[in-house]
Design a protein around this motif. Structure first.
Motif, short mmCIF file in Angstrom:
data_model
loop_
_atom_site.label_atom_id
_atom_site.label_comp_id
_atom_site.label_asym_id
_atom_site.label_seq_id
_atom_site.Cartn_x
_atom_site.Cartn_y
_atom_site.Cartn_z
N ILE A 6 0.76 -1.29 0.04
CA ILE A 6 0.03 0.02 -0.11
C ILE A 6 0.85 1.24 0.03
N LEU A 7 0.56 2.07 -0.83
CA LEU A 7 1.11 3.67 -0.92
C LEU A 7 0.10 4.37 -0.28
N VAL A 8 0.56 5.39 0.76
CA VAL A 8 -0.44 6.21 1.31
C VAL A 8 0.02 7.57 1.15
N LEU A 50 -2.23 -0.96 -4.14
CA LEU A 50 -3.47 0.12 -3.94
C LEU A 50 -2.58 1.34 -3.69
N VAL A 51 -3.25 2.38 -3.89
CA VAL A 51 -2.97 3.95 -3.43
C VAL A 51 -3.99 4.49 -2.57
N LEU A 52 -3.54 4.84 -1.13
CA LEU A 52 -4.68 5.43 -0.59
C LEU A 52 -4.41 6.97 -0.70
N GLY A 102 -12.32 6.28 -12.18
CA GLY A 102 -11.63 5.21 -12.12
C GLY A 102 -11.01 4.87 -10.59
N ALA A 103 -11.39 5.79 -9.76
CA ALA A 103 -11.34 5.19 -8.05
C ALA A 103 -11.96 4.02 -8.02
N THR A 104 -11.47 3.25 -7.18
CA THR A 104 -12.15 1.85 -6.37
C THR A 104 -12.98 2.29 -5.62
N ASP A 105 -12.93 2.95 -4.64
CA ASP A 105 -13.67 3.28 -3.41
C ASP A 105 -13.32 4.67 -2.88
N PHE A 106 -14.03 4.97 -1.87
CA PHE A 106 -13.39 6.18 -0.95
C PHE A 106 -13.83 5.88 0.43
N ILE A 107 -13.22 6.50 1.50
CA ILE A 107 -13.28 6.46 2.62
C ILE A 107 -13.57 7.80 3.39
N ASN A 113 -11.99 2.31 11.46
CA ASN A 113 -10.75 1.31 11.61
C ASN A 113 -11.21 -0.09 10.83
N THR A 114 -12.24 -0.54 11.28
CA THR A 114 -12.94 -1.85 10.64
C THR A 114 -13.13 -1.67 9.22
N LYS A 115 -14.13 -0.78 8.92
CA LYS A 115 -14.67 -0.28 7.76
C LYS A 115 -13.38 -0.01 6.63
N LEU A 116 -12.36 0.65 7.23
CA LEU A 116 -11.11 1.16 6.37
C LEU A 116 -10.59 -0.05 6.14
N LEU A 117 -10.33 -0.94 6.82
CA LEU A 117 -9.45 -2.34 6.70
C LEU A 117 -10.27 -3.07 5.58
N ALA A 118 -11.42 -3.24 5.86
CA ALA A 118 -12.30 -4.14 5.08
C ALA A 118 -12.35 -3.50 3.38
N THR A 119 -12.48 -2.08 3.44
CA THR A 119 -12.44 -1.45 1.85
C THR A 119 -11.08 -1.74 1.23
N ILE A 120 -9.99 -1.76 2.16
CA ILE A 120 -8.62 -1.91 1.46
C ILE A 120 -8.38 -3.32 1.22
#
Length: 455
Positions: A6-8, A50-52, A102-107, A113-120
């Protein structure tokens, strides 16, 4: 640990620290950037799934246009990578617009935290699946080129051919490297295909590369592949022949034509059992069975400093010499009959036969071009035929120049001199062509001309 790199990217260092602490225990690699201008160079240097990506980077600017810009840059250069946007509540409408770009999703900030990890995790899985599909498409595209060729067969029953096939059966079940030698047109590729067919890798591909036809500038791209944008004409990612042959066999034809400095690159790939695509830093492991072929004397080239001795040792664990057609006796007539049937069908002619005089002519001829020359001669005779029987006059074979002399009465050196003179006469002013006809290098031919006083 879940797989994934992952690249943040966020200008808020507190956000970067929080995300690094949260994500590092869960994923293979987490790298943080506060400057978006470094995104493309970082993606070129290292592999990410993935790029956050934050949507705003300048103080006081909340339009989200920067995020949209960098999203487009990432997708243009690395379409397989998933991009998940980090956005504030007020940017939701813009984030939805970004999904269409073209984005896959957004947070949302602040995130759960739980939702973020699931999305990633789901976004990384999508990235991996997308990359695998694209790899399979590339491989399928290249495989179609390899597979789409005429089926050919090994034909004949002479003791000379049977001895070759006996060796083939012995070595086929092993993974040892094989060097096939012999004159042009003797069927070296057919023997390579037979080795692969009888091997434990027969369910995988045999990938052939004509080393004599690969230009030096395209050598690495052809064998090792390249990534999009790595050079001017690299408009898409391309898998090289080594990748295509993985788990199967790689046939390098005319290996003796490879220039000395490119031999080092080939040797490195064979020794390390891995390759790197042009424009990439990622190594790709390879598992191949290597088969090479040449009409040149590689040991002689080693002595002349034109072929690496360590590469020769690497490729010729087993050497198989293919006999020339003139030494295979009645196989000449068996092959002639096969080609007759092939071309009478192709050109919609009645089934033709050879009369006795034609058979005798074919048997007596030396066939310097071997099976390839025989096939060409038969095809030409079929096209021009006007009767159901082919006669000796229907075959236009190369005349043997010079006075015929009983070879037993000639010393070896005199015969060699005659062959050199004959080759030079057939290729006036073209030493390279004469050397190729003799199956030696140009420098070797110059040495022999000097030795025999041929100016």
């Amino acid at each position: 640990m879940s797989k994934g790199n992952i690249l943040v990217v966020d200008d808020n260092k507190s956000v970067l620290s929080a995300l690094e602490i949260l994500l590092s225990p869960e994923f293979d690699k987490v790298h943080c950037l506060s400057n978006p201008n470094l995104i493309i160079s970082e993606l070129r240097k290292n592999s990410y799934h993935l790029v956050l990506l934050d949507m705003n980077f300048k103080a006081g600017v909340n339009t989200g246009n920067e995020g949209i810009f960098w999203l487009q840059q990432i997708k243009d250069n690395h379409p397989d990578i998933s991009v998940v946007l980090i956005t504030a509540y007020g940017d939701v409408e813009l984030a939805v617009k970004a999904l269409k770009s073209g984005a896959t999703d957004f947070i949302l900030k602040p995130w759960e935290n739980t939702k973020l990890l699931a999305t990633i995790r789901s976004s990384i899985q999508l990235s991996m699946s997308r990359a695998e599909v694209n790899h399979l498409k590339l491989k399928e595209k290249e495989l179609k080129k390899v597979i789409n060729r005429d089926e050919k067969f090994i034909i004949g029953s002479s003791p000379e051919l049977m001895n070759v096939l006996k060796i083939v059966r012995k070595v086929a079940k092993t993974d040892t490297n094989v060097l096939i030698t012999g004159e042009n047109g003797t069927g070296k590729e057919l023997i390579a295909r037979e080795i692969h067919r009888l091997s434990n890798r027969s369910n995988e591909m045999l990938v052939s590369v004509d080393m004599g036809a690969v230009s030096e500038s395209l050598f690495e791209s052809e064998l090792f592949g390249h990534v999009k944008g790595s050079f001017t004409d690299a408009r898409e990612n391309r898998a090289g022949k080594f990748e295509l042959a993985n788990k199967g066999s790689l046939f390098l034809d005319e290996i003796g034509n490879l220039s000395f400095h490119l031999q080092a690159k080939l040797l490195a790939a064979l020794q390390n059992r891995e390759i790197t695509r042009i424009g990439s830093n990622q190594t790709i492991p390879i598992d191949i069975r290597l088969i090479c072929a040449t009409n040149k004397n590689l040991a002689e080239l080693v002595d002349e400093g034109l072929f690496r001795e360590d590469l020769l040792y690497r490729i010729n664990t087993i050497q198989i010499e293919i006999p020339p057609l003139r030494e295979r006796g009645n196989d000449i007539l068996v092959l002639a009959d096969f080609f007759l049937k092939k071309y009478t069908y192709k050109y919609d002619k009645p089934l033709l036969k050879l009369n006795n005089q034609a058979q005798e002519k074919l048997l007596k001829y030396q066939w310097p071009g071997n099976i390839r020359e025989l096939e060409h001669s038969i095809e030409k005779a079929v096209i021009l035929s006007e009767n159901n029987v082919l006669k000796a006059d229907d075959f236009f074979l190369k005349p043997v120049s010079g006075n015929r002399t009983d070879s037993d009465s000639l010393k070896l050196e005199e015969m060699e001199k005659r062959l050199v003179i004959l080759a030079l006469e057939k290729n006036p002013g073209n030493v390279s062509a004469a050397a190729e006809q003799l199956g030696i290098t140009r420098q070797t031919l110059y040495n022999k001309m000097k030795k025999f006083g041929i100016g």
